[in-house]
Design an enzyme around this catalytic site. Structure first.
Site, PDB file in Angstrom:
ATOM      1  N   GLY A  12      41.763  37.671  25.259  1.00 51.86           N
ATOM      2  CA  GLY A  12      41.623  39.122  25.321  1.00 51.86           C
ATOM      3  C   GLY A  12      41.547  39.840  23.986  1.00 51.86           C
ATOM      4  CG  ASN A  14      35.650  40.382  22.393  1.00 48.71           C
ATOM      5  OD1 ASN A  14      35.022  40.987  21.535  1.00 48.71           O
ATOM      6  ND2 ASN A  14      35.611  39.060  22.505  1.00 48.71           N
ATOM      7  CG  HIS A 110      26.142  34.956  24.317  1.00 52.33           C
ATOM      8  ND1 HIS A 110      26.672  34.022  25.188  1.00 52.33           N
ATOM      9  CD2 HIS A 110      25.393  34.258  23.431  1.00 52.33           C
ATOM     10  CE1 HIS A 110      26.246  32.816  24.845  1.00 52.33           C
ATOM     11  NE2 HIS A 110      25.471  32.935  23.785  1.00 52.33           N
ATOM     12  CD  GLU A 181      32.737  37.372  20.070  1.00 54.56           C
ATOM     13  OE1 GLU A 181      33.456  37.617  21.047  1.00 54.56           O
ATOM     14  OE2 GLU A 181      32.565  36.222  19.646  1.00 54.56           O
TER      15      GLU A 181
END
Ligand code: GRF
Length: 208
Positions: A12, A14, A110, A181
């Site tokens: 987690g 992100n 991704h 990201e």
């Protein structure tokens, strides 16, 4: 205010980047209303709880019939009130009924520059292993809308990251997360929340 439901499977980080960006005002007009995991062990659930966000867990194992899982997931997402679904390290293949119910309303992060190192079987560390095996000098991350395919939807944002001599998959994964990201996923949410994104004929334009 854009209501965001985040789907997770693992650590987690992100999700944390999204929560931090909302808290510090980097992302505006958006709130995370629910975090859904397909694993009870996902540390992402702890992060959500710490932030006071309601969580839910749903796994294919709970449903003998795959269609029942698809319907239950759709019901959970609809019930969350989401205007946007964010797949943040989510290993669930999103069922077609969910894609149909949320057209251009699901985004995924991704950890490579699509169309490189993507598609079935390219997830987690495998992506970085393949990038290193191919000897690319630049990799990165992509935020894209989710359609019926695997990593095939319209590309919203990409950010390049340098591959360095001596990188291991783990080192490269960390650099891609830190430099790409955690930057582009919150940014994508901010752009959508502020109505700056248009999708036309499978490509994305971003308004000034
Ligand atoms: C990230 O590299 C993401 O791109 C990939 O899985 C990893 C998940 O990381 N799909 P986290 O759960 O957000 O920490």
């Amino acid at each position: 205010m854009l209501k965001v439901t985040v789907m997770v499977s693992g650590g987690g980080t992100n999700l944390q980047a999204i929560l931090d960006a909302i808290a510090d005002g980097t992302v505006t007009n958006a709130e995370v209303v629910r975090v859904i995991s397909n694993s009870t062990k996902a540390y992402a659930l702890e992060r959500a709880k710490k932030a006071g966000i309601p969580t839910a867990c749903i796994t294919r194992k709970q449903y003998p019939d795959p269609e029942q899982f698809d319907e239950a997931l759709l019901a959970l997402l609809e019930e969350s009130g989401a205007n946007l679904i964010v797949l943040a390290g989510c290993l669930v293949v999103i069922p077609q009924c969910v894609v149909d119910a949320f057209p251009n309303r699901i985004i995924n992060i991704h950890p490579a520059l699509i169309p490189s190192f993507c598609g079935t079987g390219y997830y987690g560390l495998k992506v970085h292993e393949q990038a290193l095996a191919r000897g690319v000098k630049v990799t990165g991350a992509t935020v894209h809308f989710v359609d019926g395919g695997t990593d095939t939807g319209p590309i919203l944002l990409q950010k390049a990251v340098e591959v360095k001599q001596g990188d291991t998959p783990q080192i490269l994964q960390r650099r891609v997360m830190e430099q790409a990201e955690w930057v582009i996923l919150p940014k994508a949410i901010d752009l959508i929340a502020n109505d700056k994104v248009r999708v036309t004929d499978g490509t994305v334009s971003i308004l000034d």
